[in-house]
Design a protein around this motif. Structure first.
Motif: not given
Lengths: 313, 513
Positions: B399-405, B430-433, A43-51, B285-290
């Motif tokens: 996958w898209s949701e848990v990338l940031t949430e 990184s795109p999918t960090n 789910p690379d956000p940039e790629a999603i935006e392009r798609i 690793t950027d938010r509580a509690p982890f």
């Protein structure tokens, strides 16, 4: 009757459009869109935006809906978001196996179900009736997926009489053996429900005044049953037959996935998973049209069978 | 040429990879006696899960396993990944870095496309530029990003000079990127694709079937099969039934349960590739509690890996050590295996002031055993005194949701080089960090690794990076699932290989006894 049919058709067109709009709204309400679904576990956000931009998903939903309806009015169902293939192509491909299965099921279903119902009614209370009634109640309670799994493990894997799936088969009609098990599964429950309705209708008809009258007039029993009682007995079953036809034409997803038949049910599930709105809407239109047509046909048949009945509006 | 590169070249020339080492470690029977002499002829039908009517033969659009299997039948990449994720030369005959590792010279093999025309440097540059098109949405675009394709040139017909934006010691991995296939210059329509692969295209019906015939002039020696058919069956049970019923000879991606049920069935052979699918949990690793490393360490210590492998994978897998890439090149296997220690975990939690911590664990039904693993892990955490709520999300958008949430999420990864795992998931940009691991010093360490030509020095950096991740990273890696493929009794030559590597779905080496 023609005016009636025309009025129903007009109403049907409105219903079909409403179904398509509703389908659009429901898919819009699902979390994520086609771009997110396509990105999957990358789910690379940039790629999603392009798609998203490439698919024009950045345009407002209402704009996309309006474009789609405008296309529909000119007979253009649009193109798949994911592959760009015309929706009409995708629908045509998915319709073929569904039509083959639904058509064959109905062709086998009607004589079998009606025959069983009539036979049970004519022997009401005696052993053929009890056998048919017990069997239909029992079979009716087995869900499709369970029956499918059971039949595959018994006849395809265990005895190796029949192919377990239709995988890789270019056309269902080219290899009829692959049709046997799916047809058995599709027939099982409708036979039960329709036979029981026919039986009930037949018992009522055979008991009626007018049958007593034709019998007194010396009409042979065979003719009494087939020409006088049966048409009346069938009209309560027509609504159920219509429902069954509608269910079959919608592509029975359980049967399609167990037997690997790429029909309408599979196409719909794929399209919803991919959030491929134009395809979802195209399928919604097909579903809407078949439901309207099947019900119209059922009402007309019921009217023909028993003209004294008022047609339900 | 550098030592490690020539080693790869030698291994590949001899047709070897690291497979023997893995074979020894695996408990399943290989597909029949290896003493049989390979035979030519026959059709192999292989069943894969597919993508319905939207499937395409554009090799740069590969997404699913079925796409990748079709693409590798018809096309080649410059390199592919061996079973240990080391790059193996394919259409590239050799590669040579410039002194600063920021430019690489790739020499092409003498190979021809199916129409007879030779594979040339221009085809390579066309293919890579098509993938990297900024307007395009090709998946390998991200992998090719380090290449400056405007500055890269064709030195002659069989030599490409790649200029990179920055030094890249592991550049050969890029040549093996998923979807980086070489197509003839100018090709944009793949209705009847022409490639340089072992099979020539014959027929394709999206979502149903694909057929291809042996290409006799294949540079790697002609395939043994006359014809390959790839058919689509989305349900695992349908693939198994088709295999058992003799409708296909190869069924891809079977579950551990199916494998167990058919262990004693002589009609089918199961080929299990260890270490193919990493399973774990990703902590933010950027938010509580982890955001407190002690809480992450407590999670590591509360995890009972054996129990997870036993119950979720039916024992068909290996336990993980909170590191990606078990069995792969550069994996830090000197780091001791982490064991469950509830008391130590509770001490760490108390120290962090999180003794009665309550967390929300995200999961979804996106892979076999996913939700089960979450349930079992939640129970293990509760034994350590934590409160755990499981939040089951929508599978299509998970996958898209848990990338940031969220805080912690069920996670899995297919096989890829360890360097790719780091660059795609662990650098600040990184795109999918998914663990939201942002650490400038860590980024620098990775850059240093990619600028280090000496293999020993580079391995030391790999070890250092992995030690750091093992100590306090965001990935809790509890296990590696076997990748299971079923074949009919007469199928030979199906190798144990993680999905999407060179020997996976390599139907040109498969034959029918």
């Amino acid at each position: 009757m023609l005016a009636y049919a025309a009025r129903r058709a007009g109403l049907g067109a409105v219903q079909v459009l409403a179904v398509a709009v509703l389908a659009f709204a429901l898919v819009e309400l699902l979390p994520g869109d086609a771009a997110v679904a396509l990105a999957g576990d990358q789910p690379d956000p940039e790629a999603i935006e392009r798609i998203r931009t490439a698919m024009h998903l950045d345009e407002p939903a209402l704009q996309r809906l309006a474009d789609w309806i405008a296309g529909l009015l000119t007979g253009d169902l649009g193109a798949s978001l994911t592959s760009g293939r015309p929706v009409a192509d995708i629908l045509a491909n998915a319709l073929e196996p569904t039509l083959v299965l639904a058509g064959l099921t109905l062709v086998l279903l009607l004589p079998l179900a009606i025959g069983l119902g009539v036979a049970a009614a004519r022997h009401q209370g005696r052993w053929p009736d009890r056998l048919i009634t017990t069997a239909t109640v029992g079979l009716y309670s087995v869900p499709e997926f369970a029956l499918a799994v059971l039949l595959v493990s018994a006849f395809a894997i265990g005895l190796a009489w029949l192919p377990p799936t239709a995988v890789g088969v270019p056309s269902l009609l080219a290899e009829p053996a692959v049709l046997v098990l799916p047809l058995l599964v599709l027939l099982a429950r409708p036979i039960c429900s329709i036979a029981r309705l026919v039986r009930a209708g037949m018992i009522e008809a055979l008991d009626s005044e007018y049958v007593a009258h034709v019998r007194r007039a010396g009409v042979p029993e065979r003719r009494v049953v087939l020409a006088h009682a049966l048409p009346n007995a069938l009209s309560p079953a027509t609504a159920q037959i219509a429902r069954t036809a509608d269910w079959l034409l919608g592509g029975v997803i359980v049967v399609e996935s167990v037997f690997v038949i790429p029909g309408l049910g599979t196409a719909l599930v794929d399209a919803v998973n991919a959030r491929d709105l134009p395809v979802v809407q195209g399928i919604a239109v097909v579903f809407g049209v078949t439901t309207v047509l099947v019900n119209l046909a059922a009402d007309l048949v019921a009217f023909r069978l028993a003209p004294r009945l008022e047609i339900a509006r | 040429m550098q030592p490690h590169l020539s080693r790869r070249a030698v291994l590949s020339a001899a047709g070897l990879t690291a497979a023997p080492a893995l074979l020894a470690a695996c408990g399943t029977d290989p597909a029949g006696p290896e003493s049989d002499t390979p035979q030519t002829g026959g059709t192999l039908r292989a069943a894969f899960a597919g993508g319905g009517a939207d499937e395409t033969l554009d090799p740069h659009r590969v997404n699913l396993f079925a796409d990748a299997a079709r693409a590798k039948a018809v096309f080649d990449k410059l390199a592919d990944l061996g079973t240990d994720m080391a790059a193996v030369p394919r259409l590239a005959e050799s590669w040579e870095p410039g002194a600063d590792l920021a430019s690489w010279t790739v020499t092409l093999r003498e190979a021809t496309f199916h129409d007879g025309s030779p594979v040339s440097a221009a085809d390579v540059l066309y293919s890579y530029r098509r993938i990297a098109d900024p307007e395009g949405t090709f998946r390998a675009r991200q992998d090719l990003a380090p290449i400056d394709l405007d500055a890269s040139t064709a030195v002659d017909d069989r030599t490409v000079q790649f200029v990179l934006h920055h030094p890249l010691a592991e550049f050969p991995n890029t040549l093996a990127a998923f979807g980086a296939y070489i197509v003839p210059e100018g090709t944009d329509d793949f209705a009847a694709p022409i490639g340089s692969g072992p099979f020539t295209f014959a027929a394709f019906e999206p979502g149903r079937s694909f057929a291809a015939d042996r290409y006799d002039a294949y540079w790697d020696g002609p395939a043994l099969l006359d014809r390959l058919e790839i058919v689509v069956a989305d349900e695992e049970s349908a693939r198994v039934n088709a295999l058992l019923g003799g409708q296909v000879e190869y069924a891809h991606d079977l579950s551990a349960t199916t494998a167990r049920a058919n262990e004693d069935n002589d009609a089918v052979a199961l080929v299990a590739s260890p270490g193919s699918n990493m399973l774990g949990f990703a902590m933010k690793t950027d938010r509580a509690p982890f955001d407190d490393p002690r809480v992450r360490q407590a999670m590591f210590l509360l995890c009972d890996r054996e129990q997870l492998v036993e119950s979720v994978l039916s024992g068909r897998g290996r336990i993980g050590n909170d590191l990606f890439g078990l069995g792969f090149e550069h994996y830090a296997d000197a780091i001791p295996q982490r064991e469950r220690d509830v008391a130590a975990a509770q001490a760490l939690l108390a120290e962090a002031g999180a003794a009665d911590l309550s967390i929300v664990l995200d999961t979804a039904d996106v892979g076999s055993g996913f939700t089960e693993a979450a349930q079992i892990f939640a129970e293990q955490l509760r034994e350590g005194g934590l409160g755990v709520e499981i939040n089951e999300r929508n599978a299509d958008t998970y996958w898209s949701e848990v990338l940031t949430e969220g805080q912690i999420a069920s996670y899995r990864s297919g096989a890829m080089p360890i360097a790719s795992h780091i660059s795609q998931r662990l650098l600040t940009d990184s795109p999918t960090n998914i663990t939201q691991w942002h650490d400038a010093a860590f980024d620098d360490l990775y850059l240093q690794l990619q600028s280090t030509a000496d293999e020993t020095a580079r391995q030391a950096l790999y070890d250092q990076i992995q030690q750091r991740l093992h100590d306090e990273g965001g990935y809790l890696v509890w296990g590696f699932a076997d990748w299971i493929v079923g074949t009919a009794g007469n199928v030979r030559g199906v190798e144990q290989a993680p999905a999407n590597t060179l020997d996976w779905a390599r139907f040109d080496k498969v034959w029918l006894a």
